[in-house]
Design a protein around this motif. Sequence first.
Motif, PDB file in Angstrom:
ATOM      1  N   HIS A  53       0.846  -1.186   0.000  1.00 20.85           N
ATOM      2  CA  HIS A  53       0.000   0.000   0.000  1.00 20.85           C
ATOM      3  C   HIS A  53       0.887   1.244   0.000  1.00 20.85           C
ATOM      4  CE1 HIS A  53      -3.487   2.545   0.825  1.00 20.85           C
ATOM      5  NE2 HIS A  53      -2.710   3.198   1.676  1.00 20.85           N
ATOM      6  N   PRO A  54       0.796   2.076  -1.008  1.00 23.52           N
ATOM      7  CA  PRO A  54       1.685   3.244  -1.061  1.00 23.52           C
ATOM      8  C   PRO A  54       1.316   4.277   0.004  1.00 23.52           C
ATOM      9  CG  PRO A  54       0.090   3.326  -2.853  1.00 23.52           C
ATOM     10  CD  PRO A  54      -0.103   2.003  -2.181  1.00 23.52           C
ATOM     11  N   VAL A  55       2.310   4.767   0.702  1.00 21.94           N
ATOM     12  CA  VAL A  55       2.089   5.827   1.684  1.00 21.94           C
ATOM     13  C   VAL A  55       2.407   7.152   1.008  1.00 21.94           C
ATOM     14  CG1 VAL A  55       2.795   6.787   3.909  1.00 21.94           C
ATOM     15  CG2 VAL A  55       2.548   4.305   3.635  1.00 21.94           C
ATOM     16  N   ARG A  56       1.366   7.837   0.578  1.00 23.09           N
ATOM     17  CA  ARG A  56       1.514   9.089  -0.161  1.00 23.09           C
ATOM     18  C   ARG A  56       1.258  10.300   0.725  1.00 23.09           C
ATOM     19  NH1 ARG A  56      -2.825   6.552  -4.102  1.00 23.09           N
ATOM     20  NH2 ARG A  56      -3.361   5.842  -2.003  1.00 23.09           N
ATOM     21  N   HIS A  57       0.294  10.167   1.655  1.00 22.32           N
ATOM     22  CA  HIS A  57      -0.066  11.299   2.512  1.00 22.32           C
ATOM     23  C   HIS A  57      -0.127  10.831   3.963  1.00 22.32           C
ATOM     24  CE1 HIS A  57      -3.166  14.387   4.063  1.00 22.32           C
ATOM     25  NE2 HIS A  57      -1.952  14.913   4.128  1.00 22.32           N
ATOM     26  N   ILE A  58       0.636  11.534   4.816  1.00 17.81           N
ATOM     27  CA  ILE A  58       0.701  11.252   6.248  1.00 17.81           C
ATOM     28  C   ILE A  58       0.040  12.412   6.984  1.00 17.81           C
ATOM     29  CG2 ILE A  58       2.266  10.970   8.216  1.00 17.81           C
ATOM     30  CD1 ILE A  58       4.360   9.980   6.056  1.00 17.81           C
ATOM     31  N   VAL A  59      -0.790  12.108   7.971  1.00 14.32           N
ATOM     32  CA  VAL A  59      -1.358  13.134   8.850  1.00 14.32           C
ATOM     33  C   VAL A  59      -0.834  12.878  10.258  1.00 14.32           C
ATOM     34  CG1 VAL A  59      -3.456  14.141   9.829  1.00 14.32           C
ATOM     35  CG2 VAL A  59      -3.429  13.413   7.429  1.00 14.32           C
ATOM     36  N   THR A  80       4.087  13.061   1.368  1.00 21.15           N
ATOM     37  CA  THR A  80       3.943  14.392   1.951  1.00 21.15           C
ATOM     38  C   THR A  80       3.208  14.239   3.280  1.00 21.15           C
ATOM     39  OG1 THR A  80       1.846  14.793   0.822  1.00 21.15           O
ATOM     40  CG2 THR A  80       3.864  15.512  -0.294  1.00 21.15           C
ATOM     41  N   ALA A  81       3.272  15.279   4.110  1.00 25.04           N
ATOM     42  CA  ALA A  81       2.661  15.194   5.436  1.00 25.04           C
ATOM     43  C   ALA A  81       1.911  16.475   5.763  1.00 25.04           C
ATOM     44  CB  ALA A  81       3.729  14.938   6.501  1.00 25.04           C
ATOM     45  N   ASP A 125      -3.003   7.977   4.040  1.00 25.48           N
ATOM     46  CA  ASP A 125      -2.530   6.596   4.002  1.00 25.48           C
ATOM     47  C   ASP A 125      -1.963   6.181   5.356  1.00 25.48           C
ATOM     48  OD1 ASP A 125      -2.832   6.165   1.028  1.00 25.48           O
ATOM     49  OD2 ASP A 125      -1.482   7.896   1.052  1.00 25.48           O
ATOM     50  N   LEU A 126      -1.587   7.174   6.149  1.00 24.79           N
ATOM     51  CA  LEU A 126      -1.022   6.906   7.461  1.00 24.79           C
ATOM     52  C   LEU A 126      -1.380   8.068   8.376  1.00 24.79           C
ATOM     53  CD1 LEU A 126       0.856   5.306   9.388  1.00 24.79           C
ATOM     54  CD2 LEU A 126       2.791   6.501   8.358  1.00 24.79           C
ATOM     55  N   VAL A 127      -1.993   7.754   9.517  1.00 25.23           N
ATOM     56  CA  VAL A 127      -2.243   8.746  10.562  1.00 25.23           C
ATOM     57  C   VAL A 127      -1.356   8.392  11.744  1.00 25.23           C
ATOM     58  CG1 VAL A 127      -3.908   9.680  12.204  1.00 25.23           C
ATOM     59  CG2 VAL A 127      -4.611   9.242   9.835  1.00 25.23           C
ATOM     60  N   TRP A 128      -0.629   9.374  12.229  1.00 30.21           N
ATOM     61  CA  TRP A 128       0.313   9.221  13.335  1.00 30.21           C
ATOM     62  C   TRP A 128      -0.213  10.051  14.501  1.00 30.21           C
ATOM     63  CZ3 TRP A 128       5.007   6.589  13.911  1.00 30.21           C
ATOM     64  CH2 TRP A 128       5.900   7.039  14.884  1.00 30.21           C
TER      65      TRP A 128
END
Length: 277
Positions: A53-59, A80-81, A125-128
Motif C-alpha cells: 500500500h503506497p504511503v503518499r499522505h501522512i497526517v 507528503t505530510a 494513508d497513514l495517521v500518526w
Amino acid sequence: MAHEHHHHGHTGHDHGHAHGDSGLPELLDLDAEVSAAQFAELTTRVADLAGDHPVRHIVDLGSGTGSGTFALLRQFPTATATAVDTSDDMLRHLTGSAHRHGLAQRITPLRADLDEKWPDVDPADLVWASSSMHHMADPDRVLREIRAALRPGGLLVMIEMEHMPRFLPPGAEGGLEDRCHALAEQIRNEHLPHIGSDWNTRLAAAGLTVREQRTLDVELTAPLPAAAVRYARAALQRFRSDRLSPADQAALDRVLASLDHRDDLTVRSTRDVWIAG
C-alpha cells in the motif's frame, strides 16, 4: 501547561504541570534525539506492515515539534505530510526545523483543534498520533474520524506514554523521583481523564483492527551522552511545582544543579504502540 488539554500531541512529558510551555519544544526535540533509534525501528516496522500500500499522505495529529513527521518522511521518501497542532508556536518551531532538515516542501503545517472538528485534510494513508489521543475531549469520536479519513489499506499508528521517564537511581534523595512521579500522576489524573484508557476497546469500537501492539522502550545507561543529560534536566525541571513540599523542591534543585557532574544518571522510558487499520 495550564490545562494540558490544548496541545494535542506531544511526547507524554506534558502531564500535569502548572506552568507555561517555554521549555517544552526543547524537551520534545531532546526526546526525539534520545529515542531516535527506537522510532527509526518503529517506522521501519510501519513500512513493513504497509506492504504494497503506497504511503503518499501522512497526517500527524498533534505534531508538536515535528519529530514524528520527520521520521516518517525519512521512512517514506515520496510521501507528503500534514502536521496538525493547536499551537502556533509549535508549528513555527516545526516549520523552522523542517527547513533545516530539507523537508519543508513536503510538509503542510495546519493549526486545528480536534475537539472542535476534524481538520480539512486530504485522505490519509497513514495517521500518526503520538501522545495526543489522551488529550482529546472525545477520543472515541476522533478515532472514528481517523478511520473515515484513512484510505483503504491505510494505517493508524497510535503511541501513548503514561509516565514521564526516570533518570535517577532508585532511592536517590530519599525517593525524590518517586514522589515527583506520584504528584505528576495526581495532577495528570485531574486534567487528563483518558490517559491509561483501554485503547484496544476504543479502537475496536471505532471500527479499527489492531494489527500489532508493541512497546517502545528507551534504556540508556550511565555515563549518558551530553544530549541525554540535557534531556534529563529538561524533563526533571517539569516536576517543579508549588505542590511539591519545600523539602522536595530544595532536593530537586540540588539534583538539577548536580546533573553535569553525576555518573549515575540513566534514561528509562516506555511507550505503548498500537498499529491499526
